[in-house]
Design a protein around this motif. Structure first.
Motif, PDB file in Angstrom:
ATOM      1  N   MET A 165      -4.774  28.453  -6.155  1.00  0.00           N
ATOM      2  CA  MET A 165      -3.895  27.317  -5.915  1.00  0.00           C
ATOM      3  C   MET A 165      -3.341  27.478  -4.510  1.00  0.00           C
ATOM      4  N   GLU A 166      -3.465  26.437  -3.712  1.00  0.00           N
ATOM      5  CA  GLU A 166      -2.893  26.426  -2.372  1.00  0.00           C
ATOM      6  C   GLU A 166      -1.704  25.486  -2.356  1.00  0.00           C
ATOM      7  N   VAL A 167      -0.641  25.921  -1.720  1.00  0.00           N
ATOM      8  CA  VAL A 167       0.567  25.106  -1.597  1.00  0.00           C
ATOM      9  C   VAL A 167       0.712  24.719  -0.130  1.00  0.00           C
ATOM     10  N   THR A 168       0.886  23.421   0.095  1.00  0.00           N
ATOM     11  CA  THR A 168       0.962  22.914   1.464  1.00  0.00           C
ATOM     12  C   THR A 168       2.303  22.243   1.733  1.00  0.00           C
ATOM     13  N   ASP A 169       2.567  22.075   3.007  1.00  0.00           N
ATOM     14  CA  ASP A 169       3.760  21.319   3.396  1.00  0.00           C
ATOM     15  C   ASP A 169       3.380  19.845   3.550  1.00  0.00           C
ATOM     16  N   GLY A 170       4.310  19.042   4.013  1.00  0.00           N
ATOM     17  CA  GLY A 170       4.094  17.607   4.155  1.00  0.00           C
ATOM     18  C   GLY A 170       2.987  17.220   5.109  1.00  0.00           C
ATOM     19  N   ASP A 224      -3.771  17.600  -5.859  1.00  0.00           N
ATOM     20  CA  ASP A 224      -2.667  16.925  -6.539  1.00  0.00           C
ATOM     21  C   ASP A 224      -1.893  16.148  -5.493  1.00  0.00           C
ATOM     22  N   THR A 225      -1.875  14.854  -5.630  1.00  0.00           N
ATOM     23  CA  THR A 225      -1.197  14.019  -4.635  1.00  0.00           C
ATOM     24  C   THR A 225       0.255  13.732  -5.011  1.00  0.00           C
ATOM     25  N   ASP A 226       0.699  14.265  -6.159  1.00  0.00           N
ATOM     26  CA  ASP A 226       2.113  14.122  -6.518  1.00  0.00           C
ATOM     27  C   ASP A 226       2.934  14.997  -5.578  1.00  0.00           C
ATOM     28  N   VAL A 227       3.893  14.417  -4.923  1.00  0.00           N
ATOM     29  CA  VAL A 227       4.713  15.132  -3.948  1.00  0.00           C
ATOM     30  C   VAL A 227       5.970  15.669  -4.621  1.00  0.00           C
ATOM     31  N   LEU A 228       6.209  16.952  -4.442  1.00  0.00           N
ATOM     32  CA  LEU A 228       7.459  17.566  -4.875  1.00  0.00           C
ATOM     33  C   LEU A 228       8.194  17.998  -3.629  1.00  0.00           C
ATOM     34  N   GLU A 229       9.373  17.496  -3.416  1.00  0.00           N
ATOM     35  CA  GLU A 229      10.179  17.942  -2.290  1.00  0.00           C
ATOM     36  C   GLU A 229      11.112  19.019  -2.798  1.00  0.00           C
ATOM     37  N   LEU A 230      10.966  20.206  -2.236  1.00  0.00           N
ATOM     38  CA  LEU A 230      11.755  21.358  -2.662  1.00  0.00           C
ATOM     39  C   LEU A 230      12.593  21.859  -1.496  1.00  0.00           C
ATOM     40  N   ALA A 231      13.647  22.561  -1.815  1.00  0.00           N
ATOM     41  CA  ALA A 231      14.631  22.978  -0.810  1.00  0.00           C
ATOM     42  C   ALA A 231      14.057  23.901   0.257  1.00  0.00           C
ATOM     43  N   ASP A 232      13.183  24.821  -0.153  1.00  0.00           N
ATOM     44  CA  ASP A 232      12.658  25.784   0.808  1.00  0.00           C
ATOM     45  C   ASP A 232      11.370  26.403   0.263  1.00  0.00           C
ATOM     46  N   ARG A 233      10.782  27.287   1.054  1.00  0.00           N
ATOM     47  CA  ARG A 233       9.507  27.910   0.659  1.00  0.00           C
ATOM     48  C   ARG A 233       9.656  28.810  -0.559  1.00  0.00           C
ATOM     49  N   ALA A 234      10.805  29.442  -0.713  1.00  0.00           N
ATOM     50  CA  ALA A 234      11.026  30.303  -1.880  1.00  0.00           C
ATOM     51  C   ALA A 234      11.002  29.462  -3.154  1.00  0.00           C
ATOM     52  N   GLN A 235      11.613  28.301  -3.112  1.00  0.00           N
ATOM     53  CA  GLN A 235      11.598  27.425  -4.273  1.00  0.00           C
ATOM     54  C   GLN A 235      10.175  26.899  -4.525  1.00  0.00           C
ATOM     55  N   ALA A 236       9.446  26.600  -3.461  1.00  0.00           N
ATOM     56  CA  ALA A 236       8.055  26.155  -3.598  1.00  0.00           C
ATOM     57  C   ALA A 236       7.201  27.248  -4.235  1.00  0.00           C
ATOM     58  N   ARG A 237       7.428  28.491  -3.851  1.00  0.00           N
ATOM     59  CA  ARG A 237       6.680  29.612  -4.422  1.00  0.00           C
ATOM     60  C   ARG A 237       6.981  29.753  -5.920  1.00  0.00           C
ATOM     61  N   ARG A 238       8.243  29.663  -6.281  1.00  0.00           N
ATOM     62  CA  ARG A 238       8.610  29.765  -7.700  1.00  0.00           C
ATOM     63  C   ARG A 238       7.989  28.622  -8.506  1.00  0.00           C
ATOM     64  N   MET A 239       8.015  27.411  -7.967  1.00  0.00           N
ATOM     65  CA  MET A 239       7.430  26.269  -8.657  1.00  0.00           C
ATOM     66  C   MET A 239       5.918  26.453  -8.811  1.00  0.00           C
ATOM     67  N   ALA A 240       5.261  26.930  -7.781  1.00  0.00           N
ATOM     68  CA  ALA A 240       3.815  27.162  -7.858  1.00  0.00           C
ATOM     69  C   ALA A 240       3.487  28.181  -8.943  1.00  0.00           C
ATOM     70  N   ILE A 241       4.279  29.222  -9.053  1.00  0.00           N
ATOM     71  CA  ILE A 241       4.059  30.235 -10.085  1.00  0.00           C
ATOM     72  C   ILE A 241       4.258  29.624 -11.469  1.00  0.00           C
ATOM     73  N   ARG A 242       5.292  28.806 -11.633  1.00  0.00           N
ATOM     74  CA  ARG A 242       5.526  28.136 -12.924  1.00  0.00           C
ATOM     75  C   ARG A 242       4.355  27.227 -13.292  1.00  0.00           C
ATOM     76  N   LEU A 243       3.906  26.414 -12.332  1.00  0.00           N
ATOM     77  CA  LEU A 243       2.798  25.502 -12.591  1.00  0.00           C
ATOM     78  C   LEU A 243       1.515  26.260 -12.896  1.00  0.00           C
TER      79      LEU A 243
END
Length: 77
Positions: free
Chosen positions: A48-53, A9-28
Motif C-alpha cells: 500500500m502506498e500513501v500519497t499526498d495531494g 483509491d480516489t477517495d480523499v482523506l485529509e489528515l492532520a499530519d503524516r503520523a496520522q496518515a501512517r496510523r490510518m494506513a495501518i488501520r486500513l
C-alpha cells in the motif's frame, strides 16, 4: 494498493499530519488483511502506498508471507 495489479483509491482523506496518515494506513491495511486474508496467505506480495495531494508517495507498507526453511520456502494453500 499493488498486488500485481494497481488499485487506486480516489477517495480523499485529509489528515492532520503524516503520523496520522501512517496510523490510518495501518488501520486500513488491518481491515484489508481481515477481509482478504486468503490473498495475502497465498504468498503474493502486495503493498500500500500513501500519497499526498500532489501524488508524492509519503510512505508504503509492504507485505509478503514467507515460510521458514522448515516449511519448504514458498507458501502453498
Amino acid at each position: 494498493m499493488h498486488d500485481g495489479r494497481s488499485i487506486i483509491d480516489t477517495d480523499v482523506l485529509e489528515l492532520a499530519d503524516r503520523a496520522q496518515a501512517r496510523r490510518m494506513a495501518i488501520r486500513l491495511t488491518g481491515q484489508f488483511l481481515g477481509e482478504e486474508a486468503d490473498l495475502v496467505a497465498r504468498g503474493k506480495e502486495w503493498r500500500m502506498e500513501v500519497t499526498d495531494g500532489q501524488g508524492l508517495i509519503l510512505f508504503r507498507l509492504d507485505f509478503v508471507v514467507t515460510n521458514a526453511a522448515a516449511m519448504g520456502g514458498s507458501v502453498e494453500i
